[in-house]
Scaffold this motif. Structure first.
Motif, short mmCIF file in Angstrom:
data_model
loop_
_atom_site.label_atom_id
_atom_site.label_comp_id
_atom_site.label_asym_id
_atom_site.label_seq_id
_atom_site.Cartn_x
_atom_site.Cartn_y
_atom_site.Cartn_z
N SER A 77 -81.78 14.37 -9.64
CA SER A 77 -80.49 14.88 -9.18
C SER A 77 -79.36 13.92 -9.52
CB SER A 77 -80.54 15.13 -7.66
OG SER A 77 -81.52 16.08 -7.33
N LEU A 78 -79.59 12.63 -9.31
CA LEU A 78 -78.57 11.62 -9.60
C LEU A 78 -78.28 11.54 -11.10
CD1 LEU A 78 -79.72 8.82 -7.14
CD2 LEU A 78 -77.75 10.34 -6.87
N LEU A 79 -79.31 11.70 -11.91
CA LEU A 79 -79.10 11.68 -13.37
C LEU A 79 -78.28 12.89 -13.83
CD1 LEU A 79 -82.64 10.47 -14.50
CD2 LEU A 79 -80.48 9.27 -14.90
N SER A 80 -78.45 14.01 -13.15
CA SER A 80 -77.64 15.19 -13.47
C SER A 80 -76.17 14.90 -13.19
CB SER A 80 -78.09 16.40 -12.64
OG SER A 80 -79.41 16.77 -12.96
N ARG A 81 -75.92 14.26 -12.05
CA ARG A 81 -74.53 13.90 -11.72
C ARG A 81 -74.00 12.86 -12.69
NH1 ARG A 81 -70.06 15.63 -11.17
NH2 ARG A 81 -68.66 13.85 -11.11
N LEU A 82 -74.85 11.90 -13.10
CA LEU A 82 -74.45 10.86 -14.06
C LEU A 82 -74.06 11.48 -15.39
CD1 LEU A 82 -74.25 7.79 -14.60
CD2 LEU A 82 -76.62 7.88 -15.40
N TYR A 83 -74.78 12.51 -15.80
CA TYR A 83 -74.47 13.21 -17.05
C TYR A 83 -73.04 13.77 -17.02
CZ TYR A 83 -74.41 17.28 -20.21
OH TYR A 83 -74.07 18.23 -21.15
N PHE A 84 -72.68 14.45 -15.94
CA PHE A 84 -71.34 15.03 -15.84
C PHE A 84 -70.28 13.95 -15.63
CE2 PHE A 84 -73.95 18.74 -14.49
CZ PHE A 84 -73.55 19.63 -15.48
N ALA A 85 -70.61 12.89 -14.88
CA ALA A 85 -69.64 11.84 -14.60
C ALA A 85 -69.26 11.06 -15.86
CB ALA A 85 -70.20 10.87 -13.56
N ASN A 86 -70.15 11.05 -16.86
CA ASN A 86 -69.89 10.31 -18.09
C ASN A 86 -69.39 11.18 -19.24
OD1 ASN A 86 -70.91 7.20 -18.18
ND2 ASN A 86 -72.02 8.35 -16.62
N GLY A 87 -68.97 12.39 -18.92
CA GLY A 87 -68.35 13.23 -19.95
C GLY A 87 -69.18 14.40 -20.40
N LYS A 278 -75.68 22.76 -30.74
CA LYS A 278 -74.79 22.23 -31.78
C LYS A 278 -73.78 21.25 -31.19
CE LYS A 278 -75.06 26.33 -34.75
NZ LYS A 278 -74.30 27.44 -35.41
N GLY A 279 -73.43 21.46 -29.94
CA GLY A 279 -72.44 20.59 -29.31
C GLY A 279 -73.00 19.30 -28.76
N MET A 280 -74.32 19.10 -28.82
CA MET A 280 -74.93 17.90 -28.26
C MET A 280 -74.50 16.65 -29.01
SD MET A 280 -78.81 19.06 -27.20
CE MET A 280 -79.21 17.46 -26.49
N LYS A 281 -74.34 16.74 -30.34
CA LYS A 281 -73.95 15.56 -31.13
C LYS A 281 -72.56 15.07 -30.73
CE LYS A 281 -76.80 16.28 -35.24
NZ LYS A 281 -76.80 16.45 -36.72
N SER A 282 -71.62 16.00 -30.60
CA SER A 282 -70.25 15.60 -30.21
C SER A 282 -70.23 15.10 -28.77
CB SER A 282 -69.29 16.78 -30.38
OG SER A 282 -69.68 17.87 -29.55
N GLU A 283 -71.04 15.70 -27.90
CA GLU A 283 -71.13 15.23 -26.52
C GLU A 283 -71.67 13.81 -26.48
OE1 GLU A 283 -71.69 18.46 -22.92
OE2 GLU A 283 -73.44 17.43 -23.71
N SER A 289 -70.88 6.14 -21.65
CA SER A 289 -71.82 5.01 -21.68
C SER A 289 -72.43 4.79 -23.06
CB SER A 289 -72.94 5.24 -20.66
OG SER A 289 -72.41 5.34 -19.36
N GLY A 290 -72.05 5.59 -24.03
CA GLY A 290 -72.58 5.43 -25.38
C GLY A 290 -73.53 6.54 -25.78
N GLU A 291 -73.71 6.72 -27.07
CA GLU A 291 -74.56 7.79 -27.60
C GLU A 291 -76.01 7.63 -27.18
OE1 GLU A 291 -75.51 9.97 -31.93
OE2 GLU A 291 -73.97 8.40 -31.75
N ALA A 292 -76.51 6.38 -27.24
CA ALA A 292 -77.91 6.15 -26.85
C ALA A 292 -78.12 6.48 -25.38
CB ALA A 292 -78.30 4.71 -27.14
N SER A 293 -77.15 6.12 -24.54
CA SER A 293 -77.27 6.40 -23.10
C SER A 293 -77.33 7.90 -22.83
CB SER A 293 -76.10 5.78 -22.34
OG SER A 293 -76.10 4.38 -22.46
N TYR A 294 -76.63 8.66 -23.65
CA TYR A 294 -76.62 10.12 -23.49
C TYR A 294 -78.03 10.68 -23.57
CZ TYR A 294 -75.68 15.04 -24.66
OH TYR A 294 -75.67 16.41 -24.69
N TYR A 295 -78.75 10.28 -24.61
CA TYR A 295 -80.11 10.79 -24.79
C TYR A 295 -81.08 10.19 -23.77
CZ TYR A 295 -78.34 12.74 -29.13
OH TYR A 295 -77.61 13.46 -30.06
N VAL A 296 -80.83 8.95 -23.36
CA VAL A 296 -81.67 8.33 -22.34
C VAL A 296 -81.55 9.10 -21.02
CG1 VAL A 296 -81.97 6.29 -20.88
CG2 VAL A 296 -81.69 6.03 -23.34
#
Length: 378
Positions: A77-87, A278-283, A289-296
């Motif tokens: 749940s917290l990671l879901s919120r982190l995803y939105f909080a970081n863009g 298709k929008g995952m790359k731009s996201e 927190s950076g591109e690597a953090s996005y996938y993590v």
């Protein structure tokens, strides 16, 4: 966010009263009411007897399973919120992640089939159709919770999600004909009051970049998602009662895998239609927190949720539905407190009061079932 096994049915079901003042002796004369100390003493005796009947390995596995539920589900749940909080912006992507880890759960079925020679449950037309329906509802449920975590603080979203216990009791009563005990009715009233308190204090925890209409939308989808969550629990129990008729580790796990598979299929279709892959790359490039953090974040969201599912299934098999439901309830305040510490979520007086009232509601629910279970054991 996907269907949680913690409220799957426990068989055989028992009917009993939770009111000790109405007990009778064998000769028909009323038995005097027990004091709180006497009840605690009897409960301690039953607990000690239960402990000595099981080997140490059983308790170690049970503790690990409980720990996985209390850590993995709040983390997801917290990671879901982190995803939105970081863009992150795609509700479909975070919904898809919730069920993308279903093969991990499926892997735990292979040893049962290969080494224990257990035969998979035959997929009849009715059973397959039930899995498809539950998968579709789970996909919709995940999407609703995604909207909630996009627009609400994680602490608020988790507190509102506690209303799923209310809807589980109501739908269970109408669909599966489960009895609503006094403790359950008390919990329904108390948790409903807690949700109303959060609604009255909506201005205190709204993020600056979230409009009033978005906040209201997140609030509504959280409640509707909780209602749908309760419906899924009731329908899952109906599947066990009407189609499966038994409860074992691999049967519960099979149901979870099949429902997650169809939820994954429906969610994948939604992601494709919405062009979110298709929008995952731009996201990822624009992630704070950076591109690597996005996938993590996405990978760990998938892994933690499936770890919670496995833990819930193990608790259900090793102990009971009641204990699994209790642990599932405890994770709500755990998530809220963790969100305040990690995300610095605003914690107004109303929200603190709502958290305390929610504890009270869960305590009423837990006490009623544990009291009844103790009397049945004795």
């Amino acid at each position: 966010m996907d269907m949680d096994p913690s409220l799957a049915p426990d068989y055989p079901q028992l009917s009993y009263s939770i009111l000790p003042s109405h007990e009778t002796k064998e000769d028909g004369s009323p038995e005097p009411s027990l004091s709180l100390l006497d009840q605690l003493s009897r409960f301690k005796t039953v607990a000690c007897e239960a402990y000595t009947r099981k080997p140490a390995s059983y308790w170690i596995l049970l503790v690990l399973s409980i720990g996985s539920m209390l850590v993995a589900f709040p983390a997801s749940s917290l990671l879901s919120r982190l995803y939105f909080a970081n863009g992150g912006e795609s509700k479909w992507i975070i919904s898809w992640v919730s069920v993308a880890g279903w093969p991990l759960t499926a892997l735990f079925l292979l040893p049962s089939y290969i080494f224990l020679k257990i035969q998979p449950t035959p997929l009849t037309f009715k059973l397959t159709l039930s899995y498809i329906v539950l998968g579709f509802l789970s996909a919709a449920d995940n999407l609703m919770y995604a909207y909630a975590y996009a627009y609400l603080p994680a602490s608020t979203a988790s507190l509102l999600a506690s209303s799923s216990l209310v809807f589980s009791a109501i739908f269970g009563y109408f669909i599966v004909k489960n009895k609503i005990k006094v403790s359950t009715l008390n919990a329904i009233v108390i948790i409903t009051a807690a949700v109303v308190l959060i609604g009255l204090d909506s201005d205190s925890d709204r993020f600056g970049n979230v409009s009033d209409s978005q906040y209201r939308l997140g609030f509504i989808w959280d409640i509707v998602g909780s209602a749908l969550h309760g419906l899924i629990f009731a329908l899952s129990e109906l599947v066990f009662v009407k189609l499966l008729g038994r409860r074992s580790f691999h049967v519960v796990l099979e149901q979870q895998v099949m429902v997650s598979l169809f939820a994954f299929i429906f969610t994948t279709i939604g992601v494709i239609v919405n062009n979110d892959f298709k929008g995952m790359k731009s996201e990822a490039k624009n992630f704070k927190s950076g591109e690597a953090s996005y996938y993590v974040v996405l990978i760990w969201s998938a892994l933690t949720f499936q770890l919670g599912v496995l833990g819930g299934t193990a608790v259900l098999f090793l102990a009971s539905t009641v204990l699994a439901g209790v642990i599932n309830a405890v994770r709500v305040p755990v998530t809220s407190i963790a969100a305040v510490i990690l995300f610095h979520d605003p914690m107004s007086g109303f929200k603190i009061l709502s958290l305390i009232i929610t504890f009270w509601g869960f305590g009423s629910y837990i006490y009623g079932y544990s009291s009844a279970s103790t009397k049945v054991s004795l």
